[in-house]
Structure formats: C-alpha cells, structure tokens
Design an enzyme around this catalytic site. Structure first.
Site, PDB file in Angstrom:
ATOM      1  N   GLU A  26       9.705 -10.734   6.736  1.00 41.40           N
ATOM      2  CA  GLU A  26       8.248 -10.696   6.698  1.00 41.40           C
ATOM      3  C   GLU A  26       7.682 -12.108   6.607  1.00 41.40           C
ATOM      4  O   GLU A  26       8.383 -13.060   6.236  1.00 41.40           O
ATOM      5  CB  GLU A  26       7.772  -9.867   5.505  1.00 41.40           C
ATOM      6  CG  GLU A  26       8.177 -10.465   4.169  1.00 41.40           C
ATOM      7  CD  GLU A  26       7.492  -9.797   2.992  1.00 41.40           C
ATOM      8  OE1 GLU A  26       6.255  -9.898   2.927  1.00 41.40           O
ATOM      9  OE2 GLU A  26       8.190  -9.213   2.147  1.00 41.40           O
ATOM     10  N   VAL A 107       5.201  -5.753   4.431  1.00 44.37           N
ATOM     11  CA  VAL A 107       6.410  -4.933   4.583  1.00 44.37           C
ATOM     12  C   VAL A 107       6.173  -3.832   5.605  1.00 44.37           C
ATOM     13  O   VAL A 107       7.004  -3.587   6.489  1.00 44.37           O
ATOM     14  CB  VAL A 107       6.835  -4.337   3.231  1.00 44.37           C
ATOM     15  CG1 VAL A 107       7.911  -3.262   3.421  1.00 44.37           C
ATOM     16  CG2 VAL A 107       7.361  -5.428   2.311  1.00 44.37           C
ATOM     17  N   ASP A 139      -4.802   4.547  -4.917  1.00 46.24           N
ATOM     18  CA  ASP A 139      -4.278   3.278  -4.404  1.00 46.24           C
ATOM     19  C   ASP A 139      -2.768   3.373  -4.238  1.00 46.24           C
ATOM     20  O   ASP A 139      -2.024   3.416  -5.224  1.00 46.24           O
ATOM     21  CB  ASP A 139      -4.643   2.138  -5.360  1.00 46.24           C
ATOM     22  CG  ASP A 139      -4.451   0.773  -4.721  1.00 46.24           C
ATOM     23  OD1 ASP A 139      -3.911   0.697  -3.607  1.00 46.24           O
ATOM     24  OD2 ASP A 139      -4.852  -0.233  -5.359  1.00 46.24           O
ATOM     25  N   ALA A 142       0.628   1.064   1.947  1.00 49.89           N
ATOM     26  CA  ALA A 142       0.979   1.610   3.262  1.00 49.89           C
ATOM     27  C   ALA A 142       2.473   1.520   3.542  1.00 49.89           C
ATOM     28  O   ALA A 142       2.964   2.166   4.475  1.00 49.89           O
ATOM     29  CB  ALA A 142       0.204   0.869   4.350  1.00 49.89           C
ATOM     30  N   LYS A 160       7.831  -3.562  -6.695  1.00 46.42           N
ATOM     31  CA  LYS A 160       7.333  -4.546  -7.653  1.00 46.42           C
ATOM     32  C   LYS A 160       7.038  -3.858  -8.985  1.00 46.42           C
ATOM     33  O   LYS A 160       6.411  -2.803  -9.034  1.00 46.42           O
ATOM     34  CB  LYS A 160       6.102  -5.241  -7.089  1.00 46.42           C
ATOM     35  CG  LYS A 160       6.421  -6.067  -5.837  1.00 46.42           C
ATOM     36  CD  LYS A 160       5.194  -6.735  -5.280  1.00 46.42           C
ATOM     37  CE  LYS A 160       5.536  -7.610  -4.078  1.00 46.42           C
ATOM     38  NZ  LYS A 160       5.977  -6.824  -2.899  1.00 46.42           N
TER      39      LYS A 160
END
EC number: 4.2.1.70
Length: 309
Positions: A26, A107, A139, A142, A160
């Site tokens: 990425e 990502v 929330d 994606a 995370k």
C-alpha cells in the site's frame, strides 16, 4: 480519449508476464501512516525486504490521476513528500483518476487493485475494522467488505488495536473472510502480540499458506480474502501497559476534539507516536518489515506450487 487503465511499473509488468512472485504494497503508509522523512526511507526498506525474500514489490498508488501498480522511486518520492495527497479507498479511485489527483491507496483499494492486476499476496501493517462505538456511529472500515469480495491474501499484524477487535473478527466471520494465525492460535493486536481473541486455524510455514492459496484456486469456489495474522514476537511488541494507557488517553482526546470518520486512525496513530516518544513508530516499522518478508516468502512458495502443477 483519456487513458484511465491501470499502469504497471516495468519490473512488475515483467514479473507478472513471467509468472514470478509479486507482492502488493500500500501507499497510505508512505503518505499518511509515517512521519516525514522516515516515510520514504521506510517505504524503500519495505520494498527491499520483499526483494530480499525473492519476490518483486509492487507499491500501488496514483500520480497525476495515473493508477500505478509498481511505483518507481520518483513516484514513491512524490507521494512521500508532496502535500495534498488524497487517501484513496476503492470508491475514490475513479473520481481521483478523472480529476488528475495524487493519491495513496488504503488496504481496501490496494487489495482491489492488486487482485485486478493478478497479484495474489499483499503485505500491510494492520487492517482497518469495526470502530469502537460502531453501534451508534456505523463506522466500519471498507477493508472488511472489500476483502469479502476480493481474492487476495493479506499478511498483517491483525487489526489496529485502536479498533473494536472482537467486533471486527465477528464481521470477518459473517463476511466469509478466512483468518489464519501464522504460528499462533491468538489474533495479534497490531502494536501488541496478543489481541485477546482465539483463532480457529494456525499455519506454521509460508509453504502451508501457499498450499491454502492453491487449494482455493483449484476448488473454484468463490472465496474472498484470506487474512494471515502475523504477530510480533513478545520481545518486539510495544509494552502492553504503555499501550493500554496510551490508548485510553487517545480515546479521551478523540472524544474531546470531536474527531470522526477517516480522521480517527491517523489521529490516534499520531497520538501513539507522540505519547510513546517514538516507540510506537519503531514497532510499526518492525511490523511492516516482518509482514513484507513473510508475504514475499508466501508469494515465492505459491509461484513454485503453480509451476509444479
């Protein structure tokens, strides 16, 4: 007519034509995830880690609206040093291309572009997931939905730890995304070795992961992504007590400052960097370098399996 096709770096294009192992990387870690000037140095180290393990790195990003698989060093430098680089998820790719933007792929976007390019392995630091208080805010990254429909193996250190790890694992199960631990039955927590949740499957070698990828291809049953959760050794993790204290303080600051949406993750990561006096940054770098090495070894093993088939 403007050309909005995916463009390929020379090295990556040759490797794909020849069936050699390629690892997607990425670019948000370059433009948004690491501070300058460390970001460019680390980006080059990540690519070198892939090469050292026998694969070709394909860092994905957008320069002047050109979606590139395999950024060259000048393009990588640009995304690492200029201001105003957009953070691109899958939904942003076409708009960013049509408006000639510079953009770094998340990502989700990296996974989708890599799969479209025929790349089956992707190395990152940690996944996005379900945010805390998601029951009220809805929330959710994606990354999760994208991995449900994208046939790619993602080597990461879990999600995370600033997120709701348990809820994220539940969503991955619902979405049909496979999760395996690399030499562990516990889901890692990004900065910390153990994220607090068990895993059903553990694989002990890059070759075993490659066998899973080949099995998925040969079964010809629709699969989404495969998450290969690669924890840090305990002696390389962030001190768990420091982690928990920093996270609690960061969440309080988040509420105080009213930070929401895509700004949450960079805000909290910046807080970790400041509050731990750079210790979290060193851990973050160790994570991505270890994941790049493992992803490359998986790609090499998978290419060998296909060549023998």
């Amino acid at each position: 007519m403007t050309d909005f096709h995916i463009h390929y770096g020379t090295e990556v294009a040759e490797a794909l034509r020849e069936g050699r192992p390629v690892v997607a990387l990425e670019s948000t870690i370059v433009s948004h995830g690491l501070p300058r000037p460390d970001n460019l140095r680390v980006a080059r180290q990540i690519e070198q880690a892939v090469r050292d393990a026998g694969a070709v790195p394909a860092t994905i990003g957008m320069v002047d609206g050109r979606l590139v698989v395999g950024l060259d060093d000048a393009e990588l430098t640009r995304l690492a040093t200029v201001d105003g680089v957009a953070k691109l998820s899958v939904r942003d790719l076409a708009v960013a291309a049509a408006t000639g933007a510079d953009g770094a792929t998340t990502v989700a976007a990296t996974s989708a572009v890599a799969a479209a390019a025929g790349i089956g392995v992707f190395a990152t630091g940690g996944l996005g997931g379900v945010h805390r208080e998601a029951a009220q805010t809805f929330d959710e990254s994606a990354d999760l939905v994208t991995l449900a429909r994208t046939p790619i193996a993602v080597v990461c250190a879990g999600v995370k730890s600033i997120l709701d790890v348990g809820a994220t694992l539940e969503r991955l199960e619902t979405l049909g995304v496979g999760v395996v631990g690399y030499r562990t039955r516990r889901f890692p927590g990004f900065f910390i070795t153990d994220g607090g949740f068990d895993l059903d499957w553990s694989l002990d070698s890059a070759e075993q992961v490659a066998d899973v990828l080949v099995a998925r291809e040969q079964q010809r049953v629709h699969h989404g992504g495969l998450i290969v959760a690669n924890p840090l050794p305990t002696d390389e993790q962030l001190d768990p007590e420091l982690h928990d204290r920093t996270l609690a303080d960061g969440l309080a600051l988040l509420e105080r400052d009213g930070v929401t949406g895509k700004a949450v993750t960079p805000y909290l990561l910046a807080h970790f960097h400041s509050a731990t006096e750079g210790a979290s940054l060193a851990v973050n770098v160790r994570i991505i370098l270890r994941n790049a090495d493992l992803a490359a070894r998986i790609a090499v093993a998978a290419a060998a399996r296909r060549a023998d088939a």
